[in-house]
Design a protein around this motif. Structure first.
Motif, PDB file in Angstrom:
ATOM      1  N   THR A   6      42.820  41.812  38.127  1.00  0.00           N
ATOM      2  CA  THR A   6      42.697  40.428  37.667  1.00  0.00           C
ATOM      3  C   THR A   6      41.557  39.702  38.372  1.00  0.00           C
ATOM      4  O   THR A   6      40.798  38.965  37.728  1.00  0.00           O
ATOM      5  CB  THR A   6      44.005  39.647  37.895  1.00  0.00           C
ATOM      6  OG1 THR A   6      44.398  39.766  39.278  1.00  0.00           O
ATOM      7  CG2 THR A   6      45.104  40.166  37.008  1.00  0.00           C
ATOM      8  N   GLU A   7      41.411  39.890  39.677  1.00  0.00           N
ATOM      9  CA  GLU A   7      40.415  39.133  40.429  1.00  0.00           C
ATOM     10  C   GLU A   7      39.039  39.773  40.412  1.00  0.00           C
ATOM     11  O   GLU A   7      38.045  39.087  40.641  1.00  0.00           O
ATOM     12  CB  GLU A   7      40.878  38.953  41.881  1.00  0.00           C
ATOM     13  CG  GLU A   7      42.119  38.085  42.023  1.00  0.00           C
ATOM     14  CD  GLU A   7      42.447  37.767  43.464  1.00  0.00           C
ATOM     15  OE1 GLU A   7      41.776  38.326  44.365  1.00  0.00           O
ATOM     16  OE2 GLU A   7      43.364  36.961  43.698  1.00  0.00           O
ATOM     17  N   ALA A   8      38.946  41.087  40.146  1.00  0.00           N
ATOM     18  CA  ALA A   8      37.652  41.767  40.182  1.00  0.00           C
ATOM     19  C   ALA A   8      37.196  42.277  38.822  1.00  0.00           C
ATOM     20  O   ALA A   8      36.039  42.120  38.450  1.00  0.00           O
ATOM     21  CB  ALA A   8      37.708  42.936  41.186  1.00  0.00           C
ATOM     22  N   LEU A   9      38.077  42.892  38.063  1.00  0.00           N
ATOM     23  CA  LEU A   9      37.656  43.665  36.894  1.00  0.00           C
ATOM     24  C   LEU A   9      37.895  42.991  35.551  1.00  0.00           C
ATOM     25  O   LEU A   9      37.597  43.577  34.517  1.00  0.00           O
ATOM     26  CB  LEU A   9      38.364  45.030  36.896  1.00  0.00           C
ATOM     27  CG  LEU A   9      38.099  45.935  38.092  1.00  0.00           C
ATOM     28  CD1 LEU A   9      38.846  47.250  37.918  1.00  0.00           C
ATOM     29  CD2 LEU A   9      36.615  46.191  38.285  1.00  0.00           C
ATOM     30  N   MET A  10      38.432  41.788  35.538  1.00  0.00           N
ATOM     31  CA  MET A  10      38.764  41.171  34.257  1.00  0.00           C
ATOM     32  C   MET A  10      37.559  41.020  33.320  1.00  0.00           C
ATOM     33  O   MET A  10      37.703  41.183  32.097  1.00  0.00           O
ATOM     34  CB  MET A  10      39.445  39.822  34.477  1.00  0.00           C
ATOM     35  CG  MET A  10      40.162  39.306  33.242  1.00  0.00           C
ATOM     36  SD  MET A  10      41.442  40.440  32.636  1.00  0.00           S
ATOM     37  CE  MET A  10      42.780  40.052  33.747  1.00  0.00           C
ATOM     38  N   PRO A  11      36.342  40.733  33.823  1.00  0.00           N
ATOM     39  CA  PRO A  11      35.210  40.637  32.890  1.00  0.00           C
ATOM     40  C   PRO A  11      34.893  41.943  32.167  1.00  0.00           C
ATOM     41  O   PRO A  11      34.259  41.925  31.111  1.00  0.00           O
ATOM     42  CB  PRO A  11      34.039  40.231  33.807  1.00  0.00           C
ATOM     43  CG  PRO A  11      34.686  39.588  34.984  1.00  0.00           C
ATOM     44  CD  PRO A  11      35.962  40.322  35.193  1.00  0.00           C
ATOM     45  N   ALA A  12      35.322  43.081  32.733  1.00  0.00           N
ATOM     46  CA  ALA A  12      35.057  44.383  32.112  1.00  0.00           C
ATOM     47  C   ALA A  12      36.300  44.949  31.447  1.00  0.00           C
ATOM     48  O   ALA A  12      36.451  46.166  31.309  1.00  0.00           O
ATOM     49  CB  ALA A  12      34.534  45.367  33.154  1.00  0.00           C
ATOM     50  N   VAL A  13      37.193  44.069  30.986  1.00  0.00           N
ATOM     51  CA  VAL A  13      38.476  44.522  30.456  1.00  0.00           C
ATOM     52  C   VAL A  13      38.303  45.438  29.252  1.00  0.00           C
ATOM     53  O   VAL A  13      39.089  46.378  29.044  1.00  0.00           O
ATOM     54  CB  VAL A  13      39.366  43.308  30.110  1.00  0.00           C
ATOM     55  CG1 VAL A  13      38.739  42.457  29.023  1.00  0.00           C
ATOM     56  CG2 VAL A  13      40.762  43.752  29.691  1.00  0.00           C
ATOM     57  N   ASP A  14      37.266  45.217  28.439  1.00  0.00           N
ATOM     58  CA  ASP A  14      37.094  46.076  27.264  1.00  0.00           C
ATOM     59  C   ASP A  14      36.654  47.485  27.640  1.00  0.00           C
ATOM     60  O   ASP A  14      36.734  48.393  26.815  1.00  0.00           O
ATOM     61  CB  ASP A  14      36.102  45.451  26.281  1.00  0.00           C
ATOM     62  CG  ASP A  14      34.747  45.191  26.906  1.00  0.00           C
ATOM     63  OD1 ASP A  14      34.674  45.138  28.147  1.00  0.00           O
ATOM     64  OD2 ASP A  14      33.764  45.031  26.163  1.00  0.00           O
ATOM     65  N   ASP A  15      36.207  47.688  28.884  1.00  0.00           N
ATOM     66  CA  ASP A  15      35.843  49.028  29.357  1.00  0.00           C
ATOM     67  C   ASP A  15      37.037  49.772  29.953  1.00  0.00           C
ATOM     68  O   ASP A  15      37.191  50.973  29.735  1.00  0.00           O
ATOM     69  CB  ASP A  15      34.724  48.941  30.398  1.00  0.00           C
ATOM     70  CG  ASP A  15      33.407  48.491  29.804  1.00  0.00           C
ATOM     71  OD1 ASP A  15      32.827  49.274  29.033  1.00  0.00           O
ATOM     72  OD2 ASP A  15      32.965  47.365  30.082  1.00  0.00           O
ATOM     73  N   TRP A  16      37.880  49.049  30.733  1.00  0.00           N
ATOM     74  CA  TRP A  16      38.981  49.761  31.392  1.00  0.00           C
ATOM     75  C   TRP A  16      40.299  49.723  30.608  1.00  0.00           C
ATOM     76  O   TRP A  16      41.166  50.563  30.825  1.00  0.00           O
ATOM     77  CB  TRP A  16      39.212  49.252  32.816  1.00  0.00           C
ATOM     78  CG  TRP A  16      39.491  47.792  33.006  1.00  0.00           C
ATOM     79  CD1 TRP A  16      38.627  46.844  33.437  1.00  0.00           C
ATOM     80  CD2 TRP A  16      40.760  47.104  32.798  1.00  0.00           C
ATOM     81  NE1 TRP A  16      39.244  45.615  33.518  1.00  0.00           N
ATOM     82  CE2 TRP A  16      40.549  45.745  33.146  1.00  0.00           C
ATOM     83  CE3 TRP A  16      42.020  47.502  32.376  1.00  0.00           C
ATOM     84  CZ2 TRP A  16      41.570  44.785  33.062  1.00  0.00           C
ATOM     85  CZ3 TRP A  16      43.039  46.566  32.291  1.00  0.00           C
ATOM     86  CH2 TRP A  16      42.805  45.223  32.635  1.00  0.00           C
ATOM     87  N   GLN A  17      40.439  48.782  29.680  1.00  0.00           N
ATOM     88  CA  GLN A  17      41.709  48.708  28.951  1.00  0.00           C
ATOM     89  C   GLN A  17      42.032  49.981  28.168  1.00  0.00           C
ATOM     90  O   GLN A  17      43.179  50.458  28.217  1.00  0.00           O
ATOM     91  CB  GLN A  17      41.710  47.500  28.017  1.00  0.00           C
ATOM     92  CG  GLN A  17      43.085  47.217  27.411  1.00  0.00           C
ATOM     93  CD  GLN A  17      43.031  46.049  26.446  1.00  0.00           C
ATOM     94  OE1 GLN A  17      42.309  46.072  25.457  1.00  0.00           O
ATOM     95  NE2 GLN A  17      43.816  45.007  26.733  1.00  0.00           N
ATOM     96  N   PRO A  18      41.073  50.607  27.456  1.00  0.00           N
ATOM     97  CA  PRO A  18      41.414  51.856  26.742  1.00  0.00           C
ATOM     98  C   PRO A  18      41.878  52.969  27.680  1.00  0.00           C
ATOM     99  O   PRO A  18      42.768  53.750  27.319  1.00  0.00           O
ATOM    100  CB  PRO A  18      40.090  52.229  26.052  1.00  0.00           C
ATOM    101  CG  PRO A  18      39.342  50.950  25.925  1.00  0.00           C
ATOM    102  CD  PRO A  18      39.696  50.155  27.135  1.00  0.00           C
ATOM    103  N   ILE A  19      41.295  53.034  28.883  1.00  0.00           N
ATOM    104  CA  ILE A  19      41.707  54.051  29.858  1.00  0.00           C
ATOM    105  C   ILE A  19      43.156  53.819  30.277  1.00  0.00           C
ATOM    106  O   ILE A  19      43.972  54.753  30.317  1.00  0.00           O
ATOM    107  CB  ILE A  19      40.781  54.020  31.095  1.00  0.00           C
ATOM    108  CG1 ILE A  19      39.326  54.286  30.690  1.00  0.00           C
ATOM    109  CG2 ILE A  19      41.245  55.029  32.138  1.00  0.00           C
ATOM    110  CD1 ILE A  19      38.332  54.076  31.820  1.00  0.00           C
ATOM    111  N   ILE A  20      43.497  52.574  30.561  1.00  0.00           N
ATOM    112  CA  ILE A  20      44.865  52.245  30.987  1.00  0.00           C
ATOM    113  C   ILE A  20      45.860  52.497  29.857  1.00  0.00           C
ATOM    114  O   ILE A  20      46.990  52.967  30.080  1.00  0.00           O
ATOM    115  CB  ILE A  20      44.941  50.781  31.460  1.00  0.00           C
ATOM    116  CG1 ILE A  20      44.003  50.554  32.656  1.00  0.00           C
ATOM    117  CG2 ILE A  20      46.365  50.411  31.840  1.00  0.00           C
ATOM    118  CD1 ILE A  20      44.323  51.404  33.865  1.00  0.00           C
TER     119      ILE A  20
END
Length: 508
Positions: free
Chosen positions: A259-273
């Motif tokens: 939430t504090e570091a990676l939220m701007p790149a959510v479209d990159d890490w969300q598919p992995i999660i």
């Protein structure tokens, strides 16, 4: 910037308590060593009260943001202190019967609580890594503490080797992030990613390595291979500690980091999660169907629950077909993750304490050895059955309410199919929980000798039973507290930084 070290007084007190226990061990008689458990528990209660009084509504940072003191960290600190007290008290009979060095056992547990507290406070990757390694090294020793038990030795060896691999992946991922972004602080990573059109391949590789390292720590598929053997071989109270404490600490770190570091790149890490969540929910619950050992069954059950938590993490933001990111319902997902961690913790504590009590009397861990246990220990069997119903997600119990929040969060963010997978996995789990309950209540016992449950164990089981039912029927007070904690990691500052993102995503 002047550092106010009074803010980390609870951590200093925890360290002092651990050294006090180790020192008392030198002077106390062997027949009174169980008193160290009461000393440890009294110390943890005192530190909990002190933390709540001194840190309530305090928002501050140490070392320019390396450690963050806020409501979010306080909630998890309180949870870890309470969990530690329950684990220590529920271990007393097991330690008396099976372990040689109680002082070391209780002291190391207190040190691991310190590590968990530091993980919840970490606002920077290397600080988080050091805290995570402190926790891991304590758990390595605890898993292997029954040194004359071949299964314990095997479990400890596997845990150390795969734990070292996961630490290497995590550290290499951190080095990638630092080398390419020039920082390891969460707020600075957030700012840089917000001002970047798209992730570079190197940063994406670093992110994947970090996710892989953290995936090992929480036993998410396909990084789960260490969990079943480690859970089976470890002392049973430590199996409970692994299933609850280590996962809660890891998710306290994961939630803050994402939430504090990676939220701007959510479209990159969300598919992995999403992929990890799907695999973890399905594989964990499918393999649990064929288990014969209760600790291995609960190990795969815990893997399935990690999948539900990953589902919550994937639901932290929604992205439409135009690449628009919405954080409007992020609080729902973060609250659901924290609530499920606590509901799952209380429920799993009850299940493992029941297993520990039965093992202390029978020396057996196979599911078939629980046949007719309802006749030998009615109250114990009732609490065990309730904990299994809660893990399965049946109404009026904590597990139902926490899963409801998680599945609702996924649905609200447009991940309806993923919520459907979670419901299917939860239905699968009902089958293997009912197998255990069938043994408890339907199968005939091979030995009808009543099991004497210690008064302390009855008190602990009663408290956990009340917690399971209370959180299932009236979770509002805890949800309100968790909402306050969510506000500190989903701040207006984070939202304003996210608006700096360029063409690849727009905040709404």
């Amino acid at each position: 910037m002047v550092n106010n070290f009074a803010l980390i007084t609870p951590e200093f007190l925890i360290t002092g308590l651990a050294f006090l226990i180790l020192s008392v061990d030198f002077f106390i008689r062997s027949d009174r060593q169980h008193f160290m458990a009461y000393i440890a528990c009294a110390g943890l209660i005192g530190i909990l009260i002190f933390s709540l009084v001194s840190l309530w509504n305090v928002e501050d940072k140490l070392y320019n943001g390396l450690l963050v003191i806020d409501s979010y960290s306080l909630v998890f600190k309180s949870f870890f202190l309470i969990l530690g007290g329950f684990i220590i008290l529920s271990s007393i009979e097991y330690v008396k019967r099976h372990l040689e060095h109680p002082g070391e056992y209780y002291g190391i547990i207190v040190f691991t609580i310190l590590a968990m507290m530091l993980m919840a406070m970490s606002g920077e990757l290397l600080t988080a890594y050091i805290a995570l390694e402190l926790l891991s090294f304590g758990l390595y020793v605890l898993v292997n503490l029954d040194r004359y038990n071949a299964k314990s030795n095997e479990a400890g060896t596997k845990y150390i080797l795969l734990g070292a691999l996961s630490s290497a992946l995590l550290l290499y991922g951190i080095s990638q992030i630092f080398g390419l972004l020039g920082t390891t602080r969460f707020d600075e990573i957030h700012y840089i990613l917000s001002a970047t059109n798209e992730l570079s391949p190197g940063v994406l590789v670093g992110l994947i390595l970090i996710i892989s390292g953290l995936g090992f720590k929480v036993a998410a598929v396909p990084f789960h291979m260490w969990a079943p053997d480690t859970y089976e071989g470890a002392p049973t109270p430590i199996t409970a500690y692994l299933a609850i404490g280590s996962k809660a600490a890891a998710f306290a770190l994961i939630l803050r980091f994402f939430t504090e570091a990676l939220m701007p790149a959510v479209d990159d890490w969300q598919p992995i999660i999403i992929i990890i969540a799907t695999l973890t929910m399905v594989v964990g619950n499918l393999i649990a169907l064929v288990q014969k050992n209760i600790k291995r069954l609960l190990a795969y059950s815990s893997i399935g629950h990690v999948g539900y938590l990953m589902l919550g993490l994937a639901s932290m933001a929604s992205i439409n077909s135009e690449g628009v990111i919405s954080l409007a319902k992020s609080h729902l997902a973060s609250n659901a993750i924290m609530f499920h961690l606590m509901a799952y913790g209380i429920t799993n504590l009850a299940a493992f304490l029941s297993v520990t009590t039965i093992y202390n009397s029978t020396g057996k861990e196979n599911i078939s050895s629980f046949a007719g246990m309802a006749k030998r220990a009615p109250f114990l069997s009732m609490v065990f059955a309730v904990s299994l119903f809660s893990l399965a997600g049946l109404p009026i119990f904590a597990g139902f309410t926490s899963k409801f929040y998680l599945f609702t969060a996924a649905s609200a963010q447009g991940l309806l199919w993923l919520a459907g997978v979670a419901i299917f996995a939860s239905l699968l789990s009902m089958y293997y929980y009912l197998i255990v309950i069938r043994q408890l209540y339907i199968e005939a016992p091979s030995d009808e000798t009543p099991i004497q449950v210690p008064k302390l164990t009855v008190a602990l089981l009663s408290t956990l039973l009340l917690g399971i039912v209370w959180l299932g029927i009236y979770p509002a007070p805890l949800i309100n507290l968790l909402q306050h904690a969510s506000d500190t990691i989903l701040t207006l500052n984070s939202v304003s930084q996210l608006t700096l993102s360029l063409d690849y995503a727009t905040f709404r």
